[in-house]
Scaffold this active site. Structure first.
Site, PDB file in Angstrom:
ATOM      1  N   ASP A  71      29.529  37.315  31.168  1.00 36.18           N
ATOM      2  CA  ASP A  71      28.782  38.572  31.086  1.00 36.18           C
ATOM      3  C   ASP A  71      28.366  38.850  29.638  1.00 36.18           C
ATOM      4  O   ASP A  71      27.682  39.842  29.360  1.00 36.18           O
ATOM      5  CB  ASP A  71      29.554  39.745  31.722  1.00 36.18           C
ATOM      6  N   SER A  72      28.729  37.941  28.717  1.00 33.53           N
ATOM      7  CA  SER A  72      28.158  37.992  27.364  1.00 33.53           C
ATOM      8  C   SER A  72      26.649  37.755  27.427  1.00 33.53           C
ATOM      9  O   SER A  72      25.942  37.930  26.435  1.00 33.53           O
ATOM     10  CB  SER A  72      28.820  36.940  26.458  1.00 33.53           C
ATOM     11  N   GLU A 104      38.505  40.148  34.490  1.00 38.18           N
ATOM     12  CA  GLU A 104      39.299  40.547  33.331  1.00 38.18           C
ATOM     13  C   GLU A 104      40.488  41.406  33.747  1.00 38.18           C
ATOM     14  O   GLU A 104      40.364  42.231  34.653  1.00 38.18           O
ATOM     15  CB  GLU A 104      38.419  41.344  32.344  1.00 38.18           C
ATOM     16  N   ASP A 118      31.110  35.050  35.758  1.00 35.02           N
ATOM     17  CA  ASP A 118      31.854  36.278  35.442  1.00 35.02           C
ATOM     18  C   ASP A 118      31.576  37.359  36.478  1.00 35.02           C
ATOM     19  O   ASP A 118      30.420  37.562  36.878  1.00 35.02           O
ATOM     20  CB  ASP A 118      31.414  36.797  34.065  1.00 35.02           C
ATOM     21  N   LYS A 176      35.380  34.618  37.408  1.00 33.40           N
ATOM     22  CA  LYS A 176      36.346  35.077  36.396  1.00 33.40           C
ATOM     23  C   LYS A 176      36.360  36.595  36.397  1.00 33.40           C
ATOM     24  O   LYS A 176      35.308  37.223  36.522  1.00 33.40           O
ATOM     25  CB  LYS A 176      35.966  34.549  35.011  1.00 33.40           C
ATOM     26  N   GLU A 209      41.652  35.889  24.938  1.00 37.71           N
ATOM     27  CA  GLU A 209      40.657  36.245  23.913  1.00 37.71           C
ATOM     28  C   GLU A 209      41.293  37.121  22.839  1.00 37.71           C
ATOM     29  O   GLU A 209      41.946  38.132  23.140  1.00 37.71           O
ATOM     30  CB  GLU A 209      39.476  36.979  24.579  1.00 37.71           C
TER      31      GLU A 209
HETATM   32  O1  KIV Z   1      31.413  36.554  28.813  1.00 32.53           O
HETATM   33  C1  KIV Z   1      31.903  35.685  28.080  1.00 32.53           C
HETATM   34  O2  KIV Z   1      31.217  34.967  27.343  1.00 32.53           O
HETATM   35  C2  KIV Z   1      33.350  35.538  28.092  1.00 32.53           C
HETATM   36  C3  KIV Z   1      33.954  34.649  27.063  1.00 32.53           C
HETATM   37  C4  KIV Z   1      34.031  35.388  25.782  1.00 32.53           C
HETATM   38  C5  KIV Z   1      35.269  34.128  27.471  1.00 32.53           C
HETATM   39  O3  KIV Z   1      34.013  36.139  28.883  1.00 32.53           O
END
Ligand code: KIV
Length: 289
Positions: free
Chosen positions: A45-46, A116, A84, A114, A183
């Protein structure tokens, strides 16, 4: 070749083989990452900051991650693709989590998802893995909680926070997660977690003792012109290479050096100058004739 599986990733830990992982958000980037032989791609989600111009990951939607995931899947053949789960697509209920994971796997084509967090999401992870999803956990700095955490800072420095994170990691493993991202965690804590788990830890700003490392593609390629986090190493200045190339293109357009002979289609010998381009000529251009 078949795609890397979660079993392969686990076997890498058992064999002591470090696991490289990187983000990608589109077809072109996925092709390049695949060329480098990287076994896991995260459609993170970055994407919010790197690609969509948001201030943080919070506004990212399931639609955005799902269509990015589909593009990454189209651009890759061997990598395991992890998508994500965006903020508020799984926190409110297990049913939400199931629907989100279902969309990312069925529409996006991801092999894994993934999410969190620690204790509050353990039951969700258990239900997702029970339903057949491959799930990666994410502990330490969890960017979707940036407002609750009061900024992007190292997590787990205090003794109780560190022991809480170890317990969370063990609960995620017991709930069926196949790997956990750590992280911005002190390297000693990351090492303690890594040693206690059978599943791999993938660090980002968590030291060299993790089983693998994950980085945001834009950070390690120098694609973000304004900010690079301290934990990232720039392996190239691709952003500057692109700017230089574009400046040269602009110069050549302005000076009429582009297009040159090589990029200019020729008329057929018997075609009257100035005649409209025929279908045949269009095909010749497409063929490079
Ligand atoms: O969204 C992302 O890029 C991440 C990484 C920082 C692990 O979750």
């Amino acid at each position: 070749m078949a795609r890397t599986t979660t079993r392969d990733i686990r076997a890498m830990k058992t064999a002591g083989t470090p696991i490289p992982m990187v983000t990608a958000y589109d077809y072109t980037a996925a092709r390049l990452v695949e060329e480098a032989g990287i076994p896991i791609i995260l459609v993170g989600d970055s994407i919010g900051q790197t690609t969509l111009g948001y201030e943080n990951t919070i506004p990212v939607t399931v639609d955005e991650i799902s269509s990015a995931t589909a593009a990454v899947v189209r651009g890759s053949r061997n990598a395991l693709i992890v998508a994500d789960m965006p903020f508020m697509s799984y926190q409110a209920s297990v049913e939400d989590a199931m629907r989100t994971a279902g969309r990312l796997v069925k529409e996006g084509g991801a092999q894994a998802v993934k999410l969190e967090g620690g204790a509050p999401v353990v039951e969700t992870v258990r239900r997702l893995t029970g339903a057949g999803f491959a799930v990666m956990g994410h502990l330490g700095l969890t960017p979707q909680s940036v407002h609750h955490m009061g900024g992007y800072r190292v997590q787990g420095r205090a003794e109780d926070a560190a022991s809480g994170m170890i317990a969370d990691a063990q609960s995620l493993e017991e709930a069926g997660a196949f790997a956990i991202v750590l992280e911005l965690v002190p390297s000693t804590l990351a090492q303690a977690i890594t040693e206690r788990l059978e599943i791999p830890t993938i660090g980002i700003g968590a030291g060299v003792e993790c089983d693998g490392q994950v980085q945001v593609l834009h950070d390690i390629l120098g694609l973000s012109l304004d900010f690079t986090p301290r934990h990232a190493k720039k392996y190239a200045e691709v952003g500057q290479v692109i700017v230089d190339a574009l400046c040269q293109y602009v110069d050549e357009v302005e000076s009429r050096d582009f297009p040159g002979e090589a990029q200019t289609p020729r008329e057929r010998a018997n075609s009257p100058a100035g005649a409209p381009v025929s279908k045949v000529t269009e095909m010749n251009i497409a063929d490079g004739a």
